[in-house]
Scaffold this active site. Structure first.
Site, PDB file in Angstrom:
ATOM      1  N   PRO A   2       0.820  -1.206   0.000  1.00  0.00           N
ATOM      2  CA  PRO A   2       0.000   0.000   0.000  1.00  0.00           C
ATOM      3  C   PRO A   2       0.857   1.260   0.000  1.00  0.00           C
ATOM      4  CG  PRO A   2      -0.874  -1.599   1.538  1.00  0.00           C
ATOM      5  CD  PRO A   2       0.428  -2.150   1.056  1.00  0.00           C
ATOM      6  N   GLU A   3       0.489   2.210  -0.847  1.00  0.00           N
ATOM      7  CA  GLU A   3       1.221   3.463  -0.934  1.00  0.00           C
ATOM      8  C   GLU A   3       0.443   4.558  -0.212  1.00  0.00           C
ATOM      9  OE1 GLU A   3       2.843   4.454  -4.725  1.00  0.00           O
ATOM     10  OE2 GLU A   3       3.228   2.372  -5.262  1.00  0.00           O
ATOM     11  N   HIS A 104      -4.945 -14.957  10.798  1.00  0.00           N
ATOM     12  CA  HIS A 104      -4.336 -13.741  10.273  1.00  0.00           C
ATOM     13  C   HIS A 104      -4.885 -12.477  10.926  1.00  0.00           C
ATOM     14  CE1 HIS A 104      -2.401 -16.309   7.457  1.00  0.00           C
ATOM     15  NE2 HIS A 104      -3.457 -16.520   6.722  1.00  0.00           N
ATOM     16  N   ARG A 126       0.874 -11.901   5.547  1.00  0.00           N
ATOM     17  CA  ARG A 126       2.331 -11.996   5.369  1.00  0.00           C
ATOM     18  C   ARG A 126       3.114 -11.469   6.562  1.00  0.00           C
ATOM     19  NH1 ARG A 126       3.120 -10.019  -0.931  1.00  0.00           N
ATOM     20  NH2 ARG A 126       1.341 -11.134  -1.791  1.00  0.00           N
ATOM     21  N   LYS A 169      22.962  15.735  -9.441  1.00  0.00           N
ATOM     22  CA  LYS A 169      22.751  14.297  -9.266  1.00  0.00           C
ATOM     23  C   LYS A 169      22.638  13.577 -10.609  1.00  0.00           C
ATOM     24  CE  LYS A 169      22.426  14.250  -4.719  1.00  0.00           C
ATOM     25  NZ  LYS A 169      21.121  14.105  -4.066  1.00  0.00           N
TER      26      LYS A 169
END
Length: 296
Positions: A2-3, A104, A126, A169
């Protein structure tokens, strides 16, 4: 994983049930997730009032009435669901199966609120997520947060700021944008989408967006606008909701259906008049999706 938009969606989904509620008990059904729970975690937070929910980068922050904050990270597959009353049903329509195996369900927030009792259950097959408790006043200096850059939705993120970070950079632009010290919470999916919207290649050297005098080029202005827009669109749509991520009401967002390049390898580029095809390359072990014809 998830972002930022997914975590913001979770925050907004949990807030009505959690803000203002009493955390009667924090039930821990195992001793660890990705990391062990802090010693005395349940005892420290049980019986406290929840004053607010917020977010920093990809972290969910649950503020308590004694100045402490529960910090939660969803990892790869973590999700929350809300259950009210005696029912074990999870509201919402599922577009992908989610785990309902009790083994879970690792953490349960037992709440008492104005609308009655409720349970907020953290499920993580997980176990790459984690939780901690820290003093709110110390968050800025905490190891989780002290090196994070500005939020992609905040006023601190601007072209002048990125010009200072990118100057000189040779690092590929994709890698520079994923560096959490530059921008907090910006992940692989939305970097790909922002680069496509701004017509910039993920292979482009970050320093090429900066003038000889250290100012932002027009391309960098365009990139900042694209980052803000793609994050705002994703939050409005409920996040990308990829395979493992599910909103707190059990439903899935729909932003994945409007991806322009992410996971669209070999499909036509959506830029009007482009005629190119979306390619996939691997950078630092992460997939980058872009159109070589219109992203330079």
């Amino acid at each position: 994983m998830p972002e930022l938009p997914e975590v913001e969606t979770v925050r907004r989904g949990l807030a009505p049930s959690m803000e203002g509620a009493l955390l009667k008990e924090l039930e821990l059904r195992r001793g660890d997730l990705r990391f062990p729970f802090p010693a005395g975690f349940s005892q420290a937070v049980s019986g406290r009032g929840i004053t607010s929910l917020s977010r920093r980068a990809k972290y969910l922050l649950i503020d308590l009435d004694d100045g402490m904050t529960i910090v939660a990270h969803l990892g790869m597959s973590g999700s929350f669901r809300i259950e009210a009353g005696p029912s074990e049903e999870t509201p919402g329509a599922f577009h992908h199966p989610r785990s309902k195996d009790e083994k879970h369900d690792h953490v349960v927030f037992h709440l008492a609120g104005a609308g009655g009792d409720a349970r907020v259950i953290y499920n993580d097959p997980r176990r790459f997520g984690f939780m901690d408790v820290v003093r709110r006043a110390d968050i800025a200096s905490h190891p989780f947060f002290r090196d994070l850059g500005p939020e992609p939705t905040g006023n601190e993120l601007g072209a002048d700021y990125l010009a200072e970070r990118f100057a000189g950079k040779a690092q590929p632009l994709k890698s520079a944008l994923l560096d959490q010290k530059n921008i907090a919470g910006l992940g692989n999916i939305y970097v790909c989408e922002a680069l496509w919207r701004s017509h910039l290649s993920p292979l482009r050297a970050a320093g090429t967006l900066v003038t000889d005098t250290g100012g932002p080029k027009e391309e960098l202005l365009r990139l900042v606008a694209a980052i803000r827009a793609v994050i705002a669109d994703a939050i409005a749509a409920g996040g990308s909701s990829l395979r493992d991520h599910i909103q707190t009401d059990g439903s899935l967002g729909y932003f994945q259906h409007s991806f322009s390049v992410y996971d669209r390898e070999a499909q036509p580029c959506g830029t009007p008049g482009c005629g190119g095809t979306v390619s996939r390359i691997v950078q630092a072990g992460r997939s980058s999706f872009y159109c070589a014809a219109c992203q330079s």
